[in-house]
Structures are given as structure tokens and as C-alpha cells.
Motif scaffolding. Sequence first.
Motif, PDB file in Angstrom:
ATOM      1  N   ASN A  12       0.182  86.785  27.730  1.00 35.68           N
ATOM      2  CA  ASN A  12       0.222  86.913  29.183  1.00 35.68           C
ATOM      3  C   ASN A  12       0.220  85.553  29.879  1.00 35.68           C
ATOM      4  O   ASN A  12       0.801  85.411  30.952  1.00 35.68           O
ATOM      5  CB  ASN A  12      -0.926  87.787  29.681  1.00 35.68           C
ATOM      6  CG  ASN A  12      -0.609  89.241  29.541  1.00 35.68           C
ATOM      7  OD1 ASN A  12       0.232  89.767  30.236  1.00 35.68           O
ATOM      8  ND2 ASN A  12      -1.277  89.892  28.604  1.00 35.68           N
ATOM      9  N   TRP A  13      -0.421  84.569  29.294  1.00 36.29           N
ATOM     10  CA  TRP A  13      -0.388  83.215  29.842  1.00 36.29           C
ATOM     11  C   TRP A  13       1.034  82.668  29.791  1.00 36.29           C
ATOM     12  O   TRP A  13       1.530  82.109  30.775  1.00 36.29           O
ATOM     13  CB  TRP A  13      -1.356  82.325  29.081  1.00 36.29           C
ATOM     14  CG  TRP A  13      -1.357  80.898  29.526  1.00 36.29           C
ATOM     15  CD1 TRP A  13      -1.621  80.432  30.790  1.00 36.29           C
ATOM     16  CD2 TRP A  13      -1.074  79.764  28.722  1.00 36.29           C
ATOM     17  NE1 TRP A  13      -1.526  79.064  30.797  1.00 36.29           N
ATOM     18  CE2 TRP A  13      -1.197  78.634  29.543  1.00 36.29           C
ATOM     19  CE3 TRP A  13      -0.753  79.597  27.385  1.00 36.29           C
ATOM     20  CZ2 TRP A  13      -0.990  77.350  29.066  1.00 36.29           C
ATOM     21  CZ3 TRP A  13      -0.555  78.316  26.914  1.00 36.29           C
ATOM     22  CH2 TRP A  13      -0.667  77.204  27.749  1.00 36.29           C
ATOM     23  N   SER A  22      -0.004  88.678  36.040  1.00 37.19           N
ATOM     24  CA  SER A  22       0.158  88.661  34.589  1.00 37.19           C
ATOM     25  C   SER A  22      -1.032  87.981  33.916  1.00 37.19           C
ATOM     26  O   SER A  22      -1.554  88.476  32.904  1.00 37.19           O
ATOM     27  CB  SER A  22       1.455  87.934  34.221  1.00 37.19           C
ATOM     28  OG  SER A  22       1.564  87.808  32.832  1.00 37.19           O
ATOM     29  N   TRP A  23      -1.473  86.883  34.480  1.00 34.73           N
ATOM     30  CA  TRP A  23      -2.605  86.147  33.910  1.00 34.73           C
ATOM     31  C   TRP A  23      -3.891  86.985  34.005  1.00 34.73           C
ATOM     32  O   TRP A  23      -4.650  87.085  33.046  1.00 34.73           O
ATOM     33  CB  TRP A  23      -2.762  84.812  34.628  1.00 34.73           C
ATOM     34  CG  TRP A  23      -3.980  84.063  34.234  1.00 34.73           C
ATOM     35  CD1 TRP A  23      -5.017  83.732  35.034  1.00 34.73           C
ATOM     36  CD2 TRP A  23      -4.310  83.562  32.933  1.00 34.73           C
ATOM     37  NE1 TRP A  23      -5.968  83.065  34.318  1.00 34.73           N
ATOM     38  CE2 TRP A  23      -5.557  82.945  33.030  1.00 34.73           C
ATOM     39  CE3 TRP A  23      -3.667  83.590  31.705  1.00 34.73           C
ATOM     40  CZ2 TRP A  23      -6.180  82.341  31.938  1.00 34.73           C
ATOM     41  CZ3 TRP A  23      -4.289  82.993  30.616  1.00 34.73           C
ATOM     42  CH2 TRP A  23      -5.517  82.382  30.739  1.00 34.73           C
ATOM     43  N   LEU A  52       3.803  84.470  29.631  1.00 37.28           N
ATOM     44  CA  LEU A  52       4.593  85.244  30.588  1.00 37.28           C
ATOM     45  C   LEU A  52       4.380  84.757  32.021  1.00 37.28           C
ATOM     46  O   LEU A  52       5.339  84.685  32.805  1.00 37.28           O
ATOM     47  CB  LEU A  52       4.247  86.728  30.483  1.00 37.28           C
ATOM     48  CG  LEU A  52       4.802  87.470  29.281  1.00 37.28           C
ATOM     49  CD1 LEU A  52       4.254  88.884  29.240  1.00 37.28           C
ATOM     50  CD2 LEU A  52       6.305  87.473  29.297  1.00 37.28           C
ATOM     51  N   SER A  53       3.153  84.420  32.352  1.00 34.58           N
ATOM     52  CA  SER A  53       2.896  83.935  33.715  1.00 34.58           C
ATOM     53  C   SER A  53       3.575  82.596  33.956  1.00 34.58           C
ATOM     54  O   SER A  53       4.086  82.354  35.056  1.00 34.58           O
ATOM     55  CB  SER A  53       1.394  83.830  33.978  1.00 34.58           C
ATOM     56  OG  SER A  53       0.828  82.751  33.265  1.00 34.58           O
ATOM     57  N   MET A  86       3.112  87.603  41.040  1.00 30.15           N
ATOM     58  CA  MET A  86       3.429  88.180  39.724  1.00 30.15           C
ATOM     59  C   MET A  86       2.848  87.327  38.608  1.00 30.15           C
ATOM     60  O   MET A  86       2.346  87.855  37.612  1.00 30.15           O
ATOM     61  CB  MET A  86       4.943  88.317  39.563  1.00 30.15           C
ATOM     62  CG  MET A  86       5.530  89.384  40.466  1.00 30.15           C
ATOM     63  SD  MET A  86       7.278  89.604  40.230  1.00 30.15           S
ATOM     64  CE  MET A  86       7.369  90.066  38.539  1.00 30.15           C
ATOM     65  N   SER A  87       2.897  86.017  38.767  1.00 32.78           N
ATOM     66  CA  SER A  87       2.336  85.113  37.764  1.00 32.78           C
ATOM     67  C   SER A  87       0.825  85.296  37.665  1.00 32.78           C
ATOM     68  O   SER A  87       0.275  85.404  36.563  1.00 32.78           O
ATOM     69  CB  SER A  87       2.682  83.664  38.132  1.00 32.78           C
ATOM     70  OG  SER A  87       2.078  82.770  37.253  1.00 32.78           O
ATOM     71  N   ALA A 116      -4.161  90.297  34.324  1.00 32.87           N
ATOM     72  CA  ALA A 116      -4.062  91.471  33.446  1.00 32.87           C
ATOM     73  C   ALA A 116      -4.350  91.088  31.991  1.00 32.87           C
ATOM     74  O   ALA A 116      -5.049  91.815  31.278  1.00 32.87           O
ATOM     75  CB  ALA A 116      -2.688  92.105  33.564  1.00 32.87           C
ATOM     76  N   GLY A 117      -3.815  89.958  31.553  1.00 29.99           N
ATOM     77  CA  GLY A 117      -4.081  89.500  30.190  1.00 29.99           C
ATOM     78  C   GLY A 117      -5.549  89.179  29.971  1.00 29.99           C
ATOM     79  O   GLY A 117      -6.126  89.504  28.926  1.00 29.99           O
ATOM     80  N   VAL A 141       7.389  83.373  34.421  1.00 29.33           N
ATOM     81  CA  VAL A 141       7.647  83.969  35.731  1.00 29.33           C
ATOM     82  C   VAL A 141       7.541  82.905  36.820  1.00 29.33           C
ATOM     83  O   VAL A 141       8.356  82.858  37.749  1.00 29.33           O
ATOM     84  CB  VAL A 141       6.669  85.137  35.995  1.00 29.33           C
ATOM     85  CG1 VAL A 141       6.677  85.549  37.451  1.00 29.33           C
ATOM     86  CG2 VAL A 141       7.015  86.311  35.113  1.00 29.33           C
TER      87      VAL A 141
END
Length: 159
Positions: free
Chosen positions: A20-21, A46-47, A23-24, A42-43, A49-50, A27
Motif C-alpha cells: 500500500n505504501w 491507500s496508505w 501504491l500510494s 487517494m494516496s 488502508a494499508g 498514485v
Amino acid sequence: MALVAAVVLVLEACGIVLLNWILSIVVDKQQMSLAGLDPRAMSAGSWIAGAVFGLYLLFCAGILVRTAVRDRAPGGFARIVLISAAVVHGIVGALAVGLAGWPAFLALMVVLALLVLTLVAYGEGRAPADGDPAGEPSAGGPSAGGPPNGPRPAAPGAL
């Protein structure tokens, strides 16, 4: 078995947070947007949520370590948390087949199997009975679940 499951969950938590890091970062760098959402939101989402899912997996791992150290079944709330982790792994595993392939599915099913095996191996918790600190009832005692000489034999022909 509970310690093995705990170690696997800790490794999975680290992997989820790392994924997730990354992915952030992707993004944020590419300024991706979904339905007009701000890329920074969104970034951050994602962080966060992870991190939340990683903490959840670490909490489950802590429950498994406690279960292994005490060598007793987890209590009511802890049991529900472990069952929810097993359900999440089953659902995510079913989704992973199409999204990430069979190796991801296999990895999630191994974690699911470890969780279920731990829950089944420890079974339901027992309260100590007859002064026995280990929770084992004395043979033939009143808490043994039957008459002092054992259960009555079944009548012939009765099932």
C-alpha cells in the motif's frame, strides 16, 4: 501451529503495508484520479488502508502468540477476531485468483488453513474444574459429563 500462523501473519502485515505504501507513491507521482477524487486523498487513503489492515493482522498475530504461549484456546472476542481474519483471507483469496493469479491464491489459502487449523486444534476453551489448574476434569468426577463409571451402553438395536 499458532506460532507459525503468527509469524506468517506478521510477514503478511509487513507485505500489505509495503504494497500500500508503494501504491500510494505511484498514485501520488502519476497524479492518478478516480471519479474526480484528489490524487493526494487517494494516496493518503491507500496508505491509511494499508496501515489499518496491517495493524489488524498484527493484532491477530498477537492473539495467536498469546494462544501459543498459554497453550489454551482464545477467548470469545479473540476467537471472533481470528474467525474474521479467516473469512477475510477466504474472500480475498477468491478475488486474488482473477486479479493476481494462482500463486497469490495459494498463499492466501495457506494462511487461511493455518488460521482454521489453529482454531480447530485448540477447540473451545475449558474452565478449570475440581481444583485442576489445567482445566482437565478428574476421571469419573462429577464434571466428567457422565455417570462415575462411564457412559451407559446403548440399548441393543438403538442408534
